[in-house]
Design a protein around this motif. Structure first.
Motif, PDB file in Angstrom:
ATOM      1  N   ALA A  64     -15.647  12.049   2.219  1.00 24.46           N
ATOM      2  CA  ALA A  64     -14.448  12.887   2.117  1.00 24.46           C
ATOM      3  C   ALA A  64     -14.792  14.255   1.516  1.00 24.46           C
ATOM      4  O   ALA A  64     -15.404  14.343   0.448  1.00 24.46           O
ATOM      5  N   ASP A  65     -14.390  15.306   2.204  1.00 23.08           N
ATOM      6  CA  ASP A  65     -14.756  16.663   1.788  1.00 23.08           C
ATOM      7  C   ASP A  65     -14.177  17.039   0.422  1.00 23.08           C
ATOM      8  O   ASP A  65     -14.851  17.637  -0.416  1.00 23.08           O
ATOM      9  N   LEU A  66     -12.902  16.682   0.206  1.00 21.30           N
ATOM     10  CA  LEU A  66     -12.273  17.086  -1.051  1.00 21.30           C
ATOM     11  C   LEU A  66     -12.919  16.385  -2.246  1.00 21.30           C
ATOM     12  O   LEU A  66     -12.975  16.941  -3.354  1.00 21.30           O
ATOM     13  N   GLY A 123      -0.072  10.834   3.548  1.00 18.94           N
ATOM     14  CA  GLY A 123      -0.115  11.507   4.854  1.00 18.94           C
ATOM     15  C   GLY A 123      -0.362  10.551   6.006  1.00 18.94           C
ATOM     16  O   GLY A 123      -0.154  10.893   7.166  1.00 18.94           O
ATOM     17  N   GLY A 124      -0.825   9.362   5.681  1.00 20.38           N
ATOM     18  CA  GLY A 124      -1.020   8.343   6.714  1.00 20.38           C
ATOM     19  C   GLY A 124      -2.253   8.546   7.574  1.00 20.38           C
ATOM     20  O   GLY A 124      -2.497   7.770   8.497  1.00 20.38           O
ATOM     21  N   HIS A 125      -3.056   9.548   7.284  1.00 22.22           N
ATOM     22  CA  HIS A 125      -4.152   9.863   8.195  1.00 22.22           C
ATOM     23  C   HIS A 125      -5.440   9.108   7.923  1.00 22.22           C
ATOM     24  O   HIS A 125      -6.422   9.285   8.630  1.00 22.22           O
ATOM     25  N   SER A 126      -5.449   8.283   6.926  1.00 25.59           N
ATOM     26  CA  SER A 126      -6.530   7.303   6.795  1.00 25.59           C
ATOM     27  C   SER A 126      -5.954   5.903   6.931  1.00 25.59           C
ATOM     28  O   SER A 126      -6.526   5.046   7.592  1.00 25.59           O
ATOM     29  N   LEU A 127      -4.799   5.701   6.316  1.00 27.42           N
ATOM     30  CA  LEU A 127      -4.234   4.346   6.289  1.00 27.42           C
ATOM     31  C   LEU A 127      -3.762   3.900   7.681  1.00 27.42           C
ATOM     32  O   LEU A 127      -4.039   2.775   8.096  1.00 27.42           O
ATOM     33  N   LEU A 128      -3.059   4.769   8.389  1.00 26.25           N
ATOM     34  CA  LEU A 128      -2.521   4.326   9.686  1.00 26.25           C
ATOM     35  C   LEU A 128      -3.615   4.024  10.701  1.00 26.25           C
ATOM     36  O   LEU A 128      -3.543   2.996  11.385  1.00 26.25           O
ATOM     37  N   ARG A 187       0.861  -1.177   0.000  1.00 28.49           N
ATOM     38  CA  ARG A 187       0.000   0.000   0.000  1.00 28.49           C
ATOM     39  C   ARG A 187       0.896   1.226   0.000  1.00 28.49           C
ATOM     40  O   ARG A 187       1.944   1.242   0.652  1.00 28.49           O
ATOM     41  N   LEU A 188       0.439   2.253  -0.729  1.00 26.59           N
ATOM     42  CA  LEU A 188       1.155   3.522  -0.691  1.00 26.59           C
ATOM     43  C   LEU A 188       0.813   4.233   0.605  1.00 26.59           C
ATOM     44  O   LEU A 188      -0.316   4.185   1.077  1.00 26.59           O
ATOM     45  N   LEU A 189       1.790   4.917   1.163  1.00 27.16           N
ATOM     46  CA  LEU A 189       1.581   5.709   2.370  1.00 27.16           C
ATOM     47  C   LEU A 189       1.849   7.165   2.027  1.00 27.16           C
ATOM     48  O   LEU A 189       2.962   7.526   1.655  1.00 27.16           O
ATOM     49  N   GLY A 199      -2.552  15.257   5.998  1.00 26.46           N
ATOM     50  CA  GLY A 199      -3.361  14.591   4.968  1.00 26.46           C
ATOM     51  C   GLY A 199      -3.145  15.227   3.600  1.00 26.46           C
ATOM     52  O   GLY A 199      -2.938  16.432   3.479  1.00 26.46           O
ATOM     53  N   THR A 200      -3.218  14.411   2.560  1.00 28.09           N
ATOM     54  CA  THR A 200      -2.972  14.891   1.199  1.00 28.09           C
ATOM     55  C   THR A 200      -4.208  14.691   0.327  1.00 28.09           C
ATOM     56  O   THR A 200      -5.029  13.803   0.579  1.00 28.09           O
ATOM     57  N   ILE A 201      -4.293  15.483  -0.719  1.00 27.10           N
ATOM     58  CA  ILE A 201      -5.450  15.374  -1.612  1.00 27.10           C
ATOM     59  C   ILE A 201      -5.455  14.029  -2.319  1.00 27.10           C
ATOM     60  O   ILE A 201      -6.511  13.390  -2.463  1.00 27.10           O
TER      61      ILE A 201
HETATM   62  C1  LIG Z   1      -8.814  12.648  13.180  1.00 26.29           C
HETATM   63  C2  LIG Z   1      -9.075  12.672  11.718  1.00 26.29           C
HETATM   64  C3  LIG Z   1     -10.112  13.445  11.240  1.00 26.29           C
HETATM   65  C4  LIG Z   1     -10.362  13.508   9.868  1.00 26.29           C
HETATM   66  N1  LIG Z   1     -11.391  14.269   9.447  1.00 26.29           N
HETATM   67  C5  LIG Z   1     -11.661  14.333   8.123  1.00 26.29           C
HETATM   68  C6  LIG Z   1     -12.704  15.141   7.622  1.00 26.29           C
HETATM   69  O1  LIG Z   1     -13.393  15.815   8.373  1.00 26.29           O
HETATM   70  N2  LIG Z   1     -12.939  15.149   6.292  1.00 26.29           N
HETATM   71  C7  LIG Z   1     -12.165  14.428   5.431  1.00 26.29           C
HETATM   72  O2  LIG Z   1     -12.407  14.489   4.242  1.00 26.29           O
HETATM   73  N3  LIG Z   1     -11.149  13.677   5.871  1.00 26.29           N
HETATM   74  C8  LIG Z   1     -10.883  13.606   7.194  1.00 26.29           C
HETATM   75  N4  LIG Z   1      -9.841  12.831   7.636  1.00 26.29           N
HETATM   76  C9  LIG Z   1      -9.047  12.045   6.648  1.00 26.29           C
HETATM   77  C10 LIG Z   1      -7.912  12.857   6.095  1.00 26.29           C
HETATM   78  O3  LIG Z   1      -8.383  13.824   5.217  1.00 26.29           O
HETATM   79  C11 LIG Z   1      -6.886  11.961   5.433  1.00 26.29           C
HETATM   80  O4  LIG Z   1      -5.728  12.667   5.410  1.00 26.29           O
HETATM   81  C12 LIG Z   1      -7.210  11.517   4.011  1.00 26.29           C
HETATM   82  O5  LIG Z   1      -8.419  10.832   3.995  1.00 26.29           O
HETATM   83  C13 LIG Z   1      -6.152  10.578   3.499  1.00 26.29           C
HETATM   84  O6  LIG Z   1      -5.033  11.265   3.079  1.00 26.29           O
HETATM   85  P1  LIG Z   1      -3.582  10.787   3.479  1.00 26.29           P
HETATM   86  O7  LIG Z   1      -2.635  11.596   2.689  1.00 26.29           O
HETATM   87  O8  LIG Z   1      -3.441  10.873   4.924  1.00 26.29           O
HETATM   88  O9  LIG Z   1      -3.587   9.298   2.928  1.00 26.29           O
HETATM   89  P2  LIG Z   1      -3.041   7.934   3.545  1.00 26.29           P
HETATM   90  O10 LIG Z   1      -3.710   7.636   4.804  1.00 26.29           O
HETATM   91  O11 LIG Z   1      -1.572   7.910   3.549  1.00 26.29           O
HETATM   92  O12 LIG Z   1      -3.571   6.959   2.420  1.00 26.29           O
HETATM   93  C14 LIG Z   1      -4.939   6.715   2.238  1.00 26.29           C
HETATM   94  C15 LIG Z   1      -5.150   5.715   1.111  1.00 26.29           C
HETATM   95  O13 LIG Z   1      -4.848   6.304  -0.123  1.00 26.29           O
HETATM   96  C16 LIG Z   1      -3.801   5.616  -0.796  1.00 26.29           C
HETATM   97  N5  LIG Z   1      -2.975   6.632  -1.425  1.00 26.29           N
HETATM   98  C17 LIG Z   1      -2.403   7.703  -0.817  1.00 26.29           C
HETATM   99  N6  LIG Z   1      -1.787   8.480  -1.732  1.00 26.29           N
HETATM  100  C18 LIG Z   1      -1.971   7.881  -2.941  1.00 26.29           C
HETATM  101  C19 LIG Z   1      -1.583   8.223  -4.266  1.00 26.29           C
HETATM  102  N7  LIG Z   1      -0.899   9.327  -4.538  1.00 26.29           N
HETATM  103  N8  LIG Z   1      -1.958   7.391  -5.271  1.00 26.29           N
HETATM  104  C20 LIG Z   1      -2.681   6.275  -5.008  1.00 26.29           C
HETATM  105  N9  LIG Z   1      -3.078   5.924  -3.784  1.00 26.29           N
HETATM  106  C21 LIG Z   1      -2.722   6.709  -2.751  1.00 26.29           C
HETATM  107  C22 LIG Z   1      -3.108   4.846   0.284  1.00 26.29           C
HETATM  108  O14 LIG Z   1      -2.466   3.717  -0.197  1.00 26.29           O
HETATM  109  C23 LIG Z   1      -4.258   4.518   1.211  1.00 26.29           C
HETATM  110  O15 LIG Z   1      -4.937   3.407   0.733  1.00 26.29           O
HETATM  111  C24 LIG Z   1      -9.564  12.767   8.980  1.00 26.29           C
HETATM  112  C25 LIG Z   1      -8.514  11.980   9.460  1.00 26.29           C
HETATM  113  C26 LIG Z   1      -8.266  11.929  10.812  1.00 26.29           C
HETATM  114  C27 LIG Z   1      -7.144  11.099  11.302  1.00 26.29           C
END
Ligand SMILES: Cc1cc2nc3c(=O)[nH]c(=O)nc-3n(C[C@H](O)[C@H](O)[C@H](O)COP(=O)(O)OP(=O)(O)OC[C@H]3O[C@@H](n4cnc5c(N)ncnc54)[C@H](O)[C@@H]3O)c2cc1C
Lengths: 273, 767
Positions: free
Chosen positions: A123-125, A33-38, A29-31, A110-112
């Motif tokens: 997801a808002d975005l 921002g880790g804020h959904s995956l972790l 799995r790609l990681l 978190g990343t788009i």
């Molecule tokens: C406490 C908390 C509150 C939150 N509240 C909200 C909220 O109100 N609204 C909202 O929309 N979100 C919310 N989130 C989620 C947040 O926006 C996450 O950051 C987002 O959903 C995932 O982005 P990430 O970069 O952290 O992805 P990761 O957790 O790193 O990855 C998520 C998934 O996407 C895949 N992935 C990541 N990057 C890529 C890429 N470039 N290409 C292909 N696959 C990829 C990964 O493999 C994984 O399966 C919240 C999260 C937390 C922890």
């Protein structure tokens, strides 16, 4: 709260990330921002064998004005979207949505790309990108392809990426000077949407409306869009918000309440346009 | 110093991340313990396969109930003994079934998942209605049915009084189940070295824990040491005797290595005991002015799958406080504690009293509504007057101390600008575009200062007193040892203020230590708002003795009579002779010089005092809440929250305010956000903080706090306690406001939590 064992590699470039992806296949799995995956791993809802960390790929963190389009790198954080002047000018809807995500710690990480790839139905975005008719750019073993946002979300936590593909960029038609509104209803101030609405006035007239929390994927409120195009007054058109939706019926909210919220929020968004 | 808002001594370390919590503590050779929790709400355990788990590298063992059969059961209600792990049967999702120990927490978690438990499902009864239904199978084996306890609290029968009352109404009120959710979950580290264990644990009563551990292992108490290091919130849920308190030492003994257990958040939501969960059936008789004449109450408590000795009887406290601050001549009360297939319930901030306050304050509002009177006026008609204090309630032994309930209400109404709010409410009602406005009142009284020994013995404590040792060092600085075990209350600060006044030494020259049975003399602990009214008085008493001795020594040094010596500045002087002085530091050194002390004076400058309260104390006040309701979505927003509290003597206005803020936050959380829910199959629906709606700072208003200081005559400090007042006062202030905002629709009640969806539905159904 304790994840299963995994191994970890950090990709130094997009090519390296693609190589690692093809080497490890389904186990990886790609990681970002880790804020959904972790959190998912800690709850053992996800147990990947290998994490390929793309979080430090600076080459994928950018916002560029590109003629009549805006190009956003997949690793651009929510926090950057909130404050970037190009986004503020050309895609303020994206900034408005980003601003409502979680708290600042979440937005800093978190990343788009992560948010869209994770494909959470709330997801808002996703709402913003869908209302903006964005296009997602994927790179994989067989090259680069473009996926319209409307085709990207295929189910709850499912997307149209093929095995070995990575999201590199999100392209948005510039919407400078056009009005937009983002309405989010959440149970707590800092929380996921129960229902959310992104509305964007289109360049040639008409309004695009996307809903989150109203089904397994973000959806366009087509019935409302069509009614508006046919000249139905906004308040009346808003009553069609839930048409064709299959909102979840769960402990967060009943399907009936979600449908009601969709109508209220669409009406508010349209009033704000 | 008493009455000064000095910043907390505790904060420097805590705010810079230098606190020490159980999980921060490491011991060489440390092992990690993890539970296997039941995934079933009600089932027979037909087999536990531990083969695979045991075979994982790093796993030291897997144990099941059978392996602890020789250990006497956990502290339990006699006849309802509970073991450490589920045996042949599981009673709720989250009940520990097996325990794994491994070299690291990751391996332990993997191994726990590798343990296979075979279940044979039984019918699930997740609600009291299901558990009491005819033919329901008994859940907890020692009991023939699911009614664990039926208690007639008062002998009164008020049927005739109700029949004779000019008006009557009935209501069913629900006080939902809440989770304590301290930021630091439960944790234990046990190291059995030599003859007995040292146990670091996130607990509220280390001496009691020591006694219980010693008893289970047949050890003398001096061989067991229990330390409660920094504790990151407890709210009562860390006063239950969780199995890990005993399993960690036992496994440390068996393995010869230290064993640590730290609960995850997910575990906390299902494993640590919950609170509240009462259904209250009330009938009340009243006259045309709203004067309450008689009340009949039946409380049904959901105590969960395995009766907890505190949880089973908590509604006794609810019953005692049913009259609130009102002169209600007759109250008939009874309760039923019912076993269901859910996590057990026990103490949670206020433990039984918030439920009572909720009931009576909702009832007063219902009476007002029924008569078309203003809820403030109906309160005024019923309030106990200051000259009636101390007031004997209809419950034997429950005597309220000095307070001025009407003054608290008047101050509240003034601060709210009540009349203006009512006018604004009417204006908004007439304007369909304006959100609805509601105002809710809560004039409350609760119990603090737990508690005289005869009462506290019933909860299994050695006594209801508290102890303090005040010891002056040879340089004049002071160490205080106290038997409480605070976890956020700020005892280092408030107790130092008390000592500073008595000894005339600077606040900064005083340290307060607690939470270690090897350091502190016998103590009772922190719960039941007993810090200031009980421990504060113990500390004060010890300091008084030390001060008296210091004065005797000073008199000797000044060659004067003790009566002629008075404290001045940093020491003493002979009355009227400014040049005849000694400093406290000189006196302190002298206390250690046997040849320079008066004949017969014991060496040193210290005293240990035990303070036994004569009675409980009764913190009270009046809280008011102003809410706005979005007519479209049903969302309730708290616009203002105004508190008037009477906790007797305010030792430190800053920490007092902090206690109010935290308590009110939890009360608002109960009113609007939180509920531990289960589906009909007993599966928890709020097993994470994503689903259990603990509100954040942006969801809560900024609080307006005021104090009335009516000193209690029940103790020398005049303090009543404050830790639970906010949580006791707030839920009904908010709910009364919500119902008030919807009253024009004919709405009488909205069940907690008043979530947007629930309020929307109530509005929708009322139309
Ligand atoms: C406490 C908390 C509150 C939150 N509240 C909200 C909220 O109100 N609204 C909202 O929309 N979100 C919310 N989130 C989620 C947040 O926006 C996450 O950051 C987002 O959903 C995932 O982005 P990430 O970069 O952290 O992805 P990761 O957790 O790193 O990855 C998520 C998934 O996407 C895949 N992935 C990541 N990057 C890529 C890429 N470039 N290409 C292909 N696959 C990829 C990964 O493999 C994984 O399966 C919240 C999260 C937390 C922890």
């Amino acid at each position: 709260m304790i994840p299963a064992g995994f191994s970890y590699v950090r990709a130094g470039s997009v090519e390296e990330a693609l190589d690692e992806l093809s080497r490890h296949g389904d186990a990886a799995r790609l990681l970002a921002g880790g804020h959904s995956l972790l959190p998912a791993m800690k709850l053992r809802r996800a147990e990947p064998g290998v994490l390929i960390d793309i979080g430090r790929l600076g080459e994928l963190s950018y916002v560029r004005a590109d003629g009549d389009r805006i190009a956003v790198g997949a690793l651009t954080t929510h926090r950057i979207l909130e404050r970037d002047p190009v986004v503020a000018e050309g895609a303020p809807l994206l900034a408005a949505a980003a601003r409502r995500i979680g708290d600042q710690q979440v937005r800093n990480r978190g990343t788009i790309g992560g948010s869209l790839a994770h494909a959470d139905p709330a997801a808002d975005l996703a709402a913003a990108v869908l209302a903006l008719d964005g296009v997602l750019v994927a790179r994989g073993p067989s090259g680069v392809r473009e996926i319209p946002a409307r085709e990207f979300f295929t189910g709850r936590h499912r997307n149209a990426l093929a095995a070995g593909e990575l999201l590199t960029e999100i392209r948005l038609p510039a919407a400078a000077g056009l009005s937009q509104a983002f309405e989010k209803f959440s149970r707590r101030a800092l929380d996921w949407a129960v229902v959310g609405v992104a509305a964007q006035a289109r360049p040639g007239g008409g309004t695009a409306i996307a809903l989150i929390g109203m089904g397994p994927t973000p959806v366009r409120a087509t019935a409302v869009e069509e009614a508006l195009a046919a000249g139905v007054p906004a308040a009346e058109a808003a009553r069609l918000a839930a048409r064709g939706c299959e909102p979840p019926d769960n402990a967060v909210a009943s399907a009936a309440y979600r449908a009601h919220l969709a109508e209220v929020l669409v009406a508010r968004a349209l009033a704000a346009l | 110093m008493i009455g000064s808002a000095v910043p907390r001594k505790e904060d420097a370390a805590l705010l810079t991340g230098r606190g020490t919590f159980v999980d921060d503590i490491h011991r060489p050779g440390l092992l990690h313990m993890v539970y296997v929790h039941s995934t079933e709400a009600h089932a027979l355990v037909t087999g536990i396969d531990t083969e695979e788990a045991r075979s994982l590298p790093g796993v030291l063992g897997v144990w099941t109930a059978r392996d602890f059969a020789d250990l006497p059961p956990r502290p339990s209600v006699p006849g309802l003994e509970r073991g450490y792990l589920a045996g042949d049967k599981v009673h709720y999702v989250g009940e520990p079934v097996a325990v794994v120990v491994a070299a690291d927490r990751y391996t332990a978690a993997d191994a726990a998942r590798a343990v296979r438990v075979a279940y044979e499902p039984l019918p699930v009864m997740a609600t009291v209605a299901d558990a009491l239904a005819p033919g329901a199978v008994p859940i907890f084996a020692p009991l023939p049915g699911n009614l664990a306890l039926e208690q007639q609290v008062t002998p009164d029968d008020v049927t005739a009084d109700l029949a004779a009352a000019p008006h009557r109404l009935r209501a069913r009120l629900v006080n939902q189940r809440c989770a304590g959710t301290p930021i630091e979950p439960y944790g234990v580290l046990a190291d059995w070295t030599g003859a007995g264990p040292t146990v670091w644990a996130t607990v509220q009563a280390p001496h009691r824990v020591r006694a219980e551990i010693a008893e289970r292992f047949g050890l003398a108490r001096h061989l067991v040491r229990v330390i409660a290091p920094d504790v990151g919130g407890a709210f009562g849920v860390k006063s239950s005797f969780m199995p890990e308190l005993f399993l960690a030492p036992e496994l440390s003994r068996r393995l010869g290595r230290p064993v640590k257990y730290v609960e995850t958040r997910g575990e906390h939501m299902v494993h640590t005991y919950h609170g509240r969960d009462q259904i209250q059936d009330v009938e009340v008789g009243f006259d045309a002015e709203g004067r309450i004449l008689a009340m009949d109450v039946t409380i049904t408590v959901n105590i969960g799958g395995v009766p907890d000795p505190v949880g089973i009887g908590l509604a006794t406290l609810t019953s005692y406080m049913l009259g609130g601050c009102y002169r209600i001549p007759k109250i008939a009360a009874r309760y039923r504690s019912v076993v269901t297939n859910t996590t057990p319930t026990a103490s949670y901030r206020g433990a039984g009293r918030p439920e009572a306050s909720f009931l009576i304050e909702r009832v007063v509002d219902l009476v007002a509504r029924e008569l078309g009177e203003d809820p403030a006026d109906v309160r005024k008609v019923n309030l106990i007057q200051p000259e009636e204090m101390p007031y004997q309630t209809p419950f034997e032994g429950i005597v309220y101390d000095e307070a001025d309930y009407p003054a608290a209400l008047d101050l509240l109404l003034g601060e709210l600008d009540y009349a203006a709010l009512r006018a604004e409410q009417a204006r908004r009602l007439a304007d369909p575009a304006a959100p609805l406005l509601g105002v809710g009142l809560s004039t409350f009284v609760e119990m603090g200062g737990f508690g005289p020994t005869p009462l506290f013995e019933q909860f299994g404590y050695l006594g209801g007193w508290e102890s303090a040792n005040v010891r002056m060092q040879p340089d004049g600085s002071v160490i205080v040892l106290v038997g409480t075990a605070p976890h956020g209350q700020g005892h280092q600060t408030a107790l130092a203020q008390i000592v500073a006044d008595q000894l005339n030494v600077p606040f900064d020259a005083i340290s307060v230590l607690y939470g270690d049975t090897a350091v502190v003399q016998e103590g009772t602990g922190t719960m039941g708002s007993r810090g200031m009214p009980v421990a504060g008085n113990a500390v004060r008493q010890a300091a008084v003795e030390v001060a008296a001795k210091a004065r005797t020594i000073a008199a000797h040094m000044l060659e004067a009579e003790a009566d002629d010596v008075v404290p001045v500045g940093d020491g003493f002087q002979i009355k009227g002779v400014p040049e005849a002085t000694v400093t406290m530091a000189e006196v302190a050194v002298r206390a250690f010089k046997p040849h320079l002390l008066p004949e017969g004076t014991a060496l040193g400058l210290e005293h240990t005092a035990y303070y036994e309260p004569k009675n409980l104390s009764y913190p009270s006040g009046a809280h008011g809440c102003v809410v706005e309701i979005d007519r479209d979505t049903g969302r309730v927003t708290v616009l203002r929250y105004v508190c008037v509290d009477d906790c007797g003597t305010v030792i430190n206005p800053l920490t007092a305010r902090g206690q109010i803020h935290g308590g009110v936050a939890q009360g608002i959380a109960q009113a609007l956000y939180e509920k531990v829910a289960f589906d009909p199959g007993g599966r928890p629906l709020a097993a994470s903080l994503e689903d259990y709606m603990v509100p954040g700072p942006l969801d809560l208003p900024s609080y307006e706090t005021h104090h009335i200081e009516t000193k209690s005559s029940f103790n020398p400090l005049g303090a009543k306690g404050l830790g639970e007042a906010g949580a006791t006062a707030a839920p009904q202030a908010v709910v009364n406001a919500v119902v008030d905002a919807l009253a024009h629709l004919g709405v009488r009640d909205v069940e907690m939590p008043c979530t947007p969806e629930r309020v929307w539905k109530v509005m929708h159904d009322a139309r």
